[in-house]
Design an enzyme around this catalytic site. Structure first.
Site, short mmCIF file in Angstrom:
data_model
loop_
_atom_site.label_atom_id
_atom_site.label_comp_id
_atom_site.label_asym_id
_atom_site.label_seq_id
_atom_site.Cartn_x
_atom_site.Cartn_y
_atom_site.Cartn_z
N GLY A 117 0.82 -1.22 0.00
CA GLY A 117 0.00 0.00 0.00
C GLY A 117 0.85 1.26 0.00
O GLY A 117 0.45 2.30 0.54
N TYR A 121 -15.29 -2.84 6.83
CA TYR A 121 -13.92 -2.43 7.14
C TYR A 121 -13.63 -2.68 8.63
O TYR A 121 -12.60 -3.25 8.99
CB TYR A 121 -13.77 -0.94 6.80
CG TYR A 121 -12.46 -0.29 7.17
CD1 TYR A 121 -11.25 -0.75 6.67
CD2 TYR A 121 -12.45 0.83 8.02
CE1 TYR A 121 -10.06 -0.13 7.00
CE2 TYR A 121 -11.26 1.46 8.34
CZ TYR A 121 -10.07 0.98 7.84
OH TYR A 121 -8.89 1.60 8.17
N GLY A 172 -0.54 4.67 -1.21
CA GLY A 172 -1.67 5.23 -0.49
C GLY A 172 -1.29 6.41 0.39
O GLY A 172 -0.13 6.84 0.42
N GLN A 173 -2.29 6.94 1.10
CA GLN A 173 -2.09 8.17 1.88
C GLN A 173 -0.96 8.01 2.91
O GLN A 173 -0.04 8.82 2.96
CB GLN A 173 -3.38 8.57 2.61
CG GLN A 173 -3.28 9.91 3.31
CD GLN A 173 -4.30 10.10 4.43
OE1 GLN A 173 -4.93 9.13 4.86
NE2 GLN A 173 -4.45 11.31 4.89
N ILE A 189 -6.50 10.28 9.57
CA ILE A 189 -5.15 10.83 9.34
C ILE A 189 -5.25 11.97 8.33
O ILE A 189 -5.85 11.83 7.27
CB ILE A 189 -4.19 9.75 8.82
CG1 ILE A 189 -4.13 8.53 9.78
CG2 ILE A 189 -2.79 10.33 8.60
CD1 ILE A 189 -3.63 8.82 11.18
C1 AKB Z 1 -11.55 5.65 7.37
O1 AKB Z 1 -12.17 6.70 7.55
O2 AKB Z 1 -12.05 4.62 6.90
C2 AKB Z 1 -10.11 5.59 7.82
C3 AKB Z 1 -9.97 5.07 9.21
C4 AKB Z 1 -10.44 5.87 10.35
O3 AKB Z 1 -9.47 4.00 9.39
N1 AKB Z 1 -9.52 6.89 7.73
#
Ligand code: AKB
Length: 331
Positions: A12, A147, A15-16, A177
């Protein structure tokens, strides 16, 4: 006794967080010793030219193995993940990438007897039944997003590999972040980054959560420091492994907008909540990170106002060079 970190693979890396982490790791461990990998998105010039880069698919173990063998990798920073908002649009893909990626990295660490693996978690591991203010380290973990489900499962899996197979694996629960280099790719906390870009480009922003939405946030330099400090911590001092709460600052979207308006005269923010509001409402407003402070010395350096000054200076400089939005949403 922990083994030393010598040759690192970052998944990754486009990514950010991965993009800035890779450059910081290259500074610390030597550019040739930090191999960046991504799935599809082309790396920035700086990332591509400062050290090795490969395209891999973390859901395919063989794809990881090629790079691990070629570069004799002993440490993985596993940053590849599908975030909360994209995960709700495609939950099966979220499960596939996040869970198969994680177990492949843990299995590789076990097979190659690696020194260390870092597998981040997130505040998404929490859910509406979790106490929202000063959320404890040990608490209810019943997320409502895919998630979040993969983050809780990933924490449990990581701890299992530590205890069952002796893998030295560690992780921290990232808050939102905020950074000025690479845009985040599909999270719920993305508004806290986009608002700065729009303030610089247009002087206004339409926010996708309500003004009173409070979430824990962190500026990128603190995020990089937390990640590298945890990776380098003395394992004998750790009582937790995969799931450290790390706090830095907490503010509502309205407070963020007001803070930016203090530095961007005339800046206005309107609020039009979408499906991400419900996700934000299920997450903590602030975190108790005393375990991270005690076990590996975590202490954030940036607050909201200092971050705003720095973000605006960086984005204005990029805006003047016509660079904003160039490196959007990595995959
Ligand atoms: C999201 O918003 O999904 C991420 C996190 C808080 O893991 N930035």
């Amino acid at each position: 006794m922990s083994k030393n970190i010598k040759r690192i693979l970052v998944t990754g890396a486009v990514g950010q967080i991965g993009s800035e982490l890779t450059l910081a790791l290259r500074k610390r461990y030597g550019a040739e010793n930090v191999v960046a990998t991504g799935r599809k998105t082309a790396p920035s010039k700086e990332l591509a030219e400062s050290g090795p880069f490969y395209y891999i698919d973390v859901t395919k173990r063989a794809s990881l193995d090629v790079v691990i063998r070629r570069h004799e990798i002993d440490t993985v920073f596993h940053m590849a993940a599908i975030l909360s908002a994209v995960g709700e649009k495609n939950p099966q893909m979220c499960w596939d990438v996040n869970m198969n990626g994680t177990i492949n990295v843990l299995e590789a660490a076990r097979d190659y007897e690696m020194a260390r693996v870092i597998i981040p978690s997130s505040i998404a591991a929490f859910g509406p039944e979790t106490p929202r203010d000063n959320t404890p380290q040990e608490t209810v973990l019943k997320p409502r997003t895919m998630y979040g489900v993969t983050k809780v499962a990933g924490e449990l899996l990581t701890d299992y590999y530590v205890r069952r197979f002796g893998v030295d694996a560690r992780g921290l629960r990232y808050p939102g972040i905020i950074s000025a280099e690479t845009l985040p790719g599909g999270g719920t906390t993305d508004y806290a980054v986009e608002i700065y870009y729009k303030a610089v480009e247009q002087g206004s922003y339409k926010c996708f959560v309500r003004a009173d939405t409070a979430l824990p946030m962190m500026y990128m330099p603190d995020c990089i420091k937390a990640t590298m400090d945890l990776a380098e911590a003395d394992q004998s001092k750790l009582r937790h492994y995969s799931d450290f709460n790390v706090g830095a600052m907490s503010f509502t979207a309205g407070e963020l907008a007001a803070n930016i308006a203090g530095h961007v005269p005339g800046f206005t923010c309107t609020y039009e909540p979408d499906f991400r509001q419900k996700i934000a409402d299920s997450w903590p407003t602030s975190l108790d990170d005393s375990a991270a402070r005690q076990e590996w010395g975590w202490a954030p350096a940036w607050d909201l106002d200092a971050m705003t000054v720095d973000m605006l200076a960086k984005l204005r400089a990029r805006h003047e060079k016509g660079e904003l939005y160039k490196g959007a949403a990595a995959e």
